[in-house]
Design a protein around this motif. Structure first.
Motif, mmCIF file in Angstrom:
data_model
loop_
_atom_site.group_PDB
_atom_site.id
_atom_site.type_symbol
_atom_site.label_atom_id
_atom_site.label_comp_id
_atom_site.label_asym_id
_atom_site.label_seq_id
_atom_site.Cartn_x
_atom_site.Cartn_y
_atom_site.Cartn_z
ATOM 1 N N GLN A 75 -23.749 26.055 18.188
ATOM 2 C CA GLN A 75 -24.382 25.274 17.139
ATOM 3 C C GLN A 75 -23.840 23.854 17.063
ATOM 4 N N ARG A 118 -11.849 16.535 23.689
ATOM 5 C CA ARG A 118 -12.180 17.940 23.879
ATOM 6 C C ARG A 118 -11.949 18.724 22.589
ATOM 7 N N GLN A 149 -15.541 19.651 21.939
ATOM 8 C CA GLN A 149 -15.825 20.878 22.681
ATOM 9 C C GLN A 149 -15.250 22.057 21.892
ATOM 10 N N THR A 150 -16.060 22.581 20.994
ATOM 11 C CA THR A 150 -15.552 23.680 20.165
ATOM 12 C C THR A 150 -15.854 25.032 20.752
ATOM 13 N N GLY A 151 -16.814 25.085 21.641
ATOM 14 C CA GLY A 151 -17.186 26.367 22.215
ATOM 15 C C GLY A 151 -18.287 27.041 21.418
ATOM 16 N N GLN A 152 -18.728 26.361 20.368
ATOM 17 C CA GLN A 152 -19.779 26.984 19.547
ATOM 18 C C GLN A 152 -21.107 26.315 19.794
ATOM 19 N N TYR A 189 -22.804 22.224 19.612
ATOM 20 C CA TYR A 189 -23.429 21.508 20.741
ATOM 21 C C TYR A 189 -24.826 21.099 20.367
ATOM 22 N N LEU A 190 -25.537 21.981 19.736
ATOM 23 C CA LEU A 190 -26.912 21.651 19.362
ATOM 24 C C LEU A 190 -26.932 20.485 18.380
ATOM 25 N N LEU A 191 -25.900 20.460 17.515
ATOM 26 C CA LEU A 191 -25.818 19.340 16.582
ATOM 27 C C LEU A 191 -25.676 18.022 17.336
ATOM 28 N N LEU A 245 -28.932 17.132 18.680
ATOM 29 C CA LEU A 245 -29.788 16.591 17.626
ATOM 30 C C LEU A 245 -29.417 15.145 17.335
#
Lengths: 708, 104
Positions: A681, A672, A676-679, A683-685, A688
Motif C-alpha cells: 500500500q 530505503r 522501502q517499507t515492504g508494504q 508503494y501504491l501511495l 499515486l
C-alpha cells in the motif's frame, strides 16, 4: 637497326653483368666457390666483349667525328625544380679508351684472382666467393663511372668503388700482427675509407656548387663554351677566384683523395694490406685512375683561364702542377727505401698518378690520359707479378728475403721485368717510355721547374724499379721460402702475359709524328689525335713541335736509374742478412724515407690524437655530463612528477570517487528506511503521488499553452 | 438517453475510481484491497463505454476493451484470492500491515 643505333644501349648495359654477378653470388652461390668465380668471370667477360665492341666500333669513326657525335643517351631521373637530374651514358674518345683498358685489366685481374685466392687451386680462401662478389661490384663501379654522362652518376659509381675499396682492403679483417705499430687490414680499410672521404666531401661540394651555378651536371652541357664562359665570368664566394676556378679546385679535391695525391696519399700504401689482386685492380689500375680520369674529363672546366702562349695557368692548374710535381717526387723518394715488394709499387703508383696530375697542371691533358692508360697496364702487370711472387714464395713480401726467383718463376720474372722497364720508361720498347716522355716534353716547354723535378722523379723511379727487380729476381735466395718458390698456376701467369704484351706494345699508338725514325714509320699519333679531339676545340692550341732535349734527358735519366740500381743491387747481389746499401749511402735521410717522411706520425699527432682527445672530452663532458645529465634529470623529474601524480590519484581522484560513492550509499540507506517499507500500500501511495504529480504537470503545461 | 451528458459518466467513473483507490490504500484486509481493485477496474470500464458511446458509437473498440478488462479482472481476482489464501496458510493472517515482504 644498325650497330650505331644499338651502341648506346650496348654501352648502358656494360656495367650490368658484374652487378648481377655480385647479386647472384651474394644471394645464392655464396657456398659454391667454383660456381662463384665462374659467374664473376663470365659476367666480366660479357662486359669485356661489350666494351670491346663499343671501342672498336667508335675507333673507326675517328676522334673528331666521335667527339662531335659521341655515343650519348640520357633519360630524366630525378625531377629537381625546373630541371631534372638525368641518367645516361656517354662514350667520347676519352671514355672509349678508358673503357678499353678498364675492361682488359679487370678481366685479367678476375682471372688472376682465381689463381691467387685459391693459391693455384691448393687452398681456397674461406671467403673466396665473397671476394668475387666484391670485385664484381667493384667492376660495376669502374665501368659505370667510365660510361657515366654526368657528374652525379660519376659520383655514385665513385662511391661504390670507395665502398668496395674499404671492403676489399679489410678483406682479411681478422688478421692481427704482433707489432702493434703495424697497421692491420681492418685499420687499413678504415683509413682508406676515411681518407678518401675527405676528398670526396670536397668533391661533393664542387658538384653541388657546379649544379647551383649551372643547373646541370651533364658533361655535355657543362663542358661547352657558353657554360664555361658563364662560369669563368661568375664571381665565387672567395674573392679573386671565379666560380669556374673554385669548382675546379673543389673537384680536384676529389682527385687528390681518390688518386692518393699529397696530402691525402697516406691511405694507398696501407691499402696493400688487401689481397694482391685488389691492390692491382683498385689501387693501381682502375680506381685510383678514376681520380685522374675525372680530372681529365673535367679538364675544360679546370683550365678555364689557361693561356698557353703567355704561360698563364688557371688556379686549379697551379694546384695540380704543384701537388702533382711534389707528390711525384716525394713518393719516388719514399719508394727507394721500402722493402715490402707491394709498398714499393704502392709508392710508385702515387708517383705515377702524380705525373698525370702534374701533366694536367701544365695543360698536357692528352699526355695525362695516355699515361693513365699505359700506367694501368704496366702497374696492373707489376702488381699481379708481385702477387705471383708472394704466393709462389709462400706469402713472403719482404724483398730482403727473396732473390733468385728468375730461375724459379721465369714467366713471372720476365713479365715483371717488362712491367718494370715500362715503369722506368725504358726507351722505345715500352709503353711507359712514350707516355712519360710526352709528359716530360710538355713540361719542358711549359715549366722548367716541373720538368726537372719530374725528371729526377723518373730517375728515382728507374732506380727503385731496378732495385726491386734485382732484389727479387737476381742473385741467390735469401730465405727458405724464396728457395722453394714456384710458378702458381696458369690462371695467374696468363693474365701476366696478356698485360705484358700491352705494357710493351701499347705505347706505339701514341708515338709522336716527329719522333726520329719511328715517328714517320708509324706516322700516325693515333692516341693523341683521337683522345685530343675529345675537348680539342675548347683548348688553346700549343705548337706541335718535337724537341730532342727533354727526350734525351729523360732517356738518360731512365737508363742512369736502371744502371744505378743494377750497380748497387745487381752486380753484387746481397747475401742473406746483409743490410741494404742504401742505409749507409743515405745516412740520416734513410730513416726519414723509410718512415715516409713521418707523414703518418704527423697526421697522428696533429689530426688523429687531437680528434681522439676531443672525442674523449666531448664524451666526458657533453655526452656523459650534458646529454646524460639532461636525460637523468628528465628521468628524475619524471619520477618525482609520477610520485606526485600517484599521490594526487590516490587521495584526490580515488578519494573523491570513494567519498561520492559513500555519500550515495548512505543516502540510499536512509531512503530505503523511509521509502522501502515492504508494504504494497505504501508503494501504491507513491505511485499515486507520482501519477498526481505528472497529471499536475500536464495540467500546468496545458494551461500555459492555452495562455501562450 | 442522450440527455445525459458525457461529463456525468466521467464524474461517476472518477468517483468510483477514487472509492476503489481509497479502499485499496486504506483497508488492512487483503480481501478488501482486492475488492477496491475491482472497483477501480469497473470505473475504467465505465469510462471506456462512455467514451465509446459518445465519441465513436459506430465502432466496437470500447466494448472490446471493456470485455478485455472483465476477463482480466476475473483472472486477477482468481490469482489474487489464491495468493491471499497462500499467504494466510503461511502466516495465519491477511493483515497487510503484517505482510511487509516486498522489500530488499
Amino acid at each position: 637497326m644498325t650497330i650505331h643505333t644499338l651502341l648506346p644501349i650496348l654501352t648502358a648495359l656494360i656495367p650490368l653483368p658484374p652487378f648481377f654477378s655480385f647479386l647472384l653470388i651474394v644471394l645464392f652461390f655464396n657456398r659454391w666457390k667454383r660456381v662463384s668465380h665462374s659467374i664473376a668471370i663470365g659476367a666480366m667477360f660479357i662486359s669485356f666483349l661489350m666494351a670491346q665492341v663499343v671501342f672498336w666500333s667508335v675507333i673507326g669513326m675517328g676522334g673528331h667525328a666521335l667527339a662531335e657525335h659521341p655515343i650519348h643517351v640520357e633519360i630524366p631521373w630525378l625531377p629537381a625544380g625546373a630541371t631534372a637530374l638525368t641518367m645516361g651514358v656517354l662514350v667520347d674518345p676519352l671514355g672509349a679508351f678508358t673503357l678499353f683498358f678498364v675492361s682488359i685489366t679487370c678481366l685479367c685481374i678476375f682471372l688472376y684472382s682465381v689463381g691467387y685466392m685459391s693459391e693455384g687451386g691448393r687452398h681456397y680462401d674461406p671467403r673466396y666467393s665473397r671476394f668475387f662478389a666484391y670485385i664484381s661490384l667493384f667492376a660495376t663501379g669502374m665501368l659505370g663511372l667510365t660510361v657515366a654522362d654526368n657528374m652525379l652518376m660519376l659520383f655514385i659509381f665513385w662511391e661504390i668503388m670507395g665502398l668496395c675499396s674499404y671492403l676489399l682492403i679489410g678483406f682479411w679483417w681478422e688478421k692481427n700482427y704482433p707489432d702493434p705499430r703495424q697497421i692491420t687490414p681492418r685499420q687499413a680499410g678504415l683509413k682508406a675509407f676515411m681518407t678518401t672521404r675527405v676528398g670526396d666531401v670536397i668533391m661533393l661540394l664542387g658538384i653541388a656548387y657546379l649544379y647551383t651555378a649551372t643547373g646541370t651536371l651533364s658533361f655535355r652541357q657543362v663542358l661547352n663554351e657558353s657554360t664555361l664562359h658563364h662560369l669563368a665570368s661568375m664571381a665565387s664566394v672567395i674573392p679573386g677566384l671565379s666560380a669556374a676556378a673554385l669548382i675546379g679546385l673543389l673537384l680536384f679535391g676529389g682527385t687528390v683523395g681518390k688518386s692518393a695525391q699529397f696530402p691525402l696519399h697516406v691511405w694507398l700504401p696501407d691499402a696493400m694490406e688487401g689481397p694482391t689482386p685488389v691492390s692491382a685492380m683498385i689501387h693501381a689500375a682502375t680506381m685510383v685512375s678514376a681520380g685522374v680520369y675525372m680530372a681529365v674529363r673535367m679538364f675544360p672546366l679546370l683550365q678555364v683561364g689557361f693561356d698557353a702562349h703567355h704561360g698563364q695557368l688557371s688556379a686549379p692548374m697551379v694546384a695540380m702542377a704543384v701537388i702533382g710535381t711534389f707528390s711525384a717526387f716525394m713518393a719516388a723518394t719514399i719508394a727507394v727505401a721500402q722493402n715490402d715488394i707491394k709498398k714499393v709499387l704502392a709508392y710508385s703508383t702515387i708517383s705515377q698518378l702524380a705525373y698525370m696530375v702534374a701533366a694536367l697542371g701544365i695543360g698536357a691533358y692528352v699526355a695525362a690520359a695516355f699515361h693513365l692508360v699505359t700506367h694501368a697496364f704496366f702497374k696492373a702487370l707489376l702488381f699481379l707479378g708481385s702477387g705471383s711472387v708472394i704466393v709462389g714464395s709462400h706469402h713472403e713480401q719482404d724483398m730482403m728475403k727473396m732473390g733468385g726467383l728468375l730461375k724459379r718463376m721465369p714467366i713471372t720474372a720476365i713479365t715483371f721485368i717488362i712491367g718494370g722497364l715500362a715503369l722506368s720508361g725504358f726507351p722505345i720498347l715500352t709503353a711507359g717510355f712514350w707516355s712519360k716522355d710526352e709528359i716530360l716534353a710538355a713540361a719542358w716547354s711549359s715549366n722548367q721547374v716541373v720538368f726537372w723535378v719530374l725528371a729526377i722523379g723518373a730517375l728515382l723511379t728507374a732506380f727503385y724499379t731496378s732495385r726491386q727487380i734485382c732484389l727479387t729476381f737476381l742473385g741467390e735466395p735469401r730465405s727458405d721460402h724464396a728457395a722453394h718458390a714456384h710458378e702458381v698456376s696458369w690462371t695467374v701467369y696468363v693474365p701476366l702475359i696478356v698485360l705484358a704484351v700491352f705494357a710493351a706494345g701499347f705505347g706505339f699508338i701514341g708515338v709522336p709524328e716527329h719522333f726520329p725514325v719511328i715517328g714517320p714509320l708509324i706516322n700516325n699519333n693515333l692516341f693523341h689525335h683521337f683522345v685530343g679531339a675529345t675537348i680539342g676545340e675548347l683548348l688553346p692550341h700549343g705548337e706541335e713541335g718535337f724537341n730532342a732535349v727533354p727526350l734525351l734527358i729523360s732517356v738518360l735519366f731512365a737508363l742512369t736509374g736502371l744502371v744505378g740500381g743494377w750497380l748497387v743491387y745487381g752486380r753484387r747481389p746481397l747475401a742473406a742478412g746483409q743490410p741494404d746499401p742504401m742505409v749507409r749511402a743515405l745516412g740520416p735521410l734513410y730513416p726519414v724515407l723509410k718512415n715516409k717522411y713521418y707523414v703518418d706520425e704527423f697526421y697522428n699527432a696533429v689530426l688523429i690524437q687531437p680528434t681522439i682527445r676531443l672525442a674523449r672530452a666531448v664524451y666526458q663532458w657533453v655526452d656523459r655530463g650534458l646529454i646524460d645529465g639532461i636525460l637523468h634529470g628528465v628521468a628524475k623529474g619524471s619520477f618525482q612528477a609520477a610520485r606526485g601524480n600517484r599521490w594526487f590519484d590516490k587521495t584526490v581522484i580515488n578519494g573523491g570517487v570513494d567519498a561520492f560513492v559513500a555519500f550515495f550509499q548512505r543516502l540510499a540507506r536512509e531512503a530505503r528506511l523511509v521509502l522501502q517499507t515492504g508494504q504494497v500500500q505504501h508503494y501504491l501511495l507513491q505511485v499515486l503521488f507520482f501519477v498526481c504529480a505528472f497529471a499536475a504537470l500536464y495540467v500546468i503545461l496545458w494551461l500555459r499553452q492555452l495562455g501562450g | 438517453m442522450m440527455g445525459v451528458p458525457l461529463a456525468w459518466y466521467l464524474i461517476l467513473a472518477a468517483a468510483l475510481f477514487c472509492v476503489g483507490l481509497y479502499g485499496v490504500l486504506s483497508r488492512r484486509n487483503a480481501i478488501a484491497t482486492v475488492m477496491g481493485v475491482e472497483l477501480m477496474l469497473n470505473a475504467v470500464n465505465v469510462n471506456l463505454l462512455a467514451f465509446w458511446r459518445y465519441t465513436e458509437p459506430g465502432g466496437m473498440t470500447g466494448q472490446a476493451f471493456a470485455t478485455f478488462v472483465y476477463a482480466v479482472a476475473a483472472a486477477e481476482v482468481a490469482v489474487g484470492l489464491a495468493l491471499i489464501v497462500a499467504i494466510y496458510r503461511n502466516r495465519d493472517t491477511v493483515d497487510l500491515d503484517q505482510i511487509n515482504l516486498l522489500k530488499w
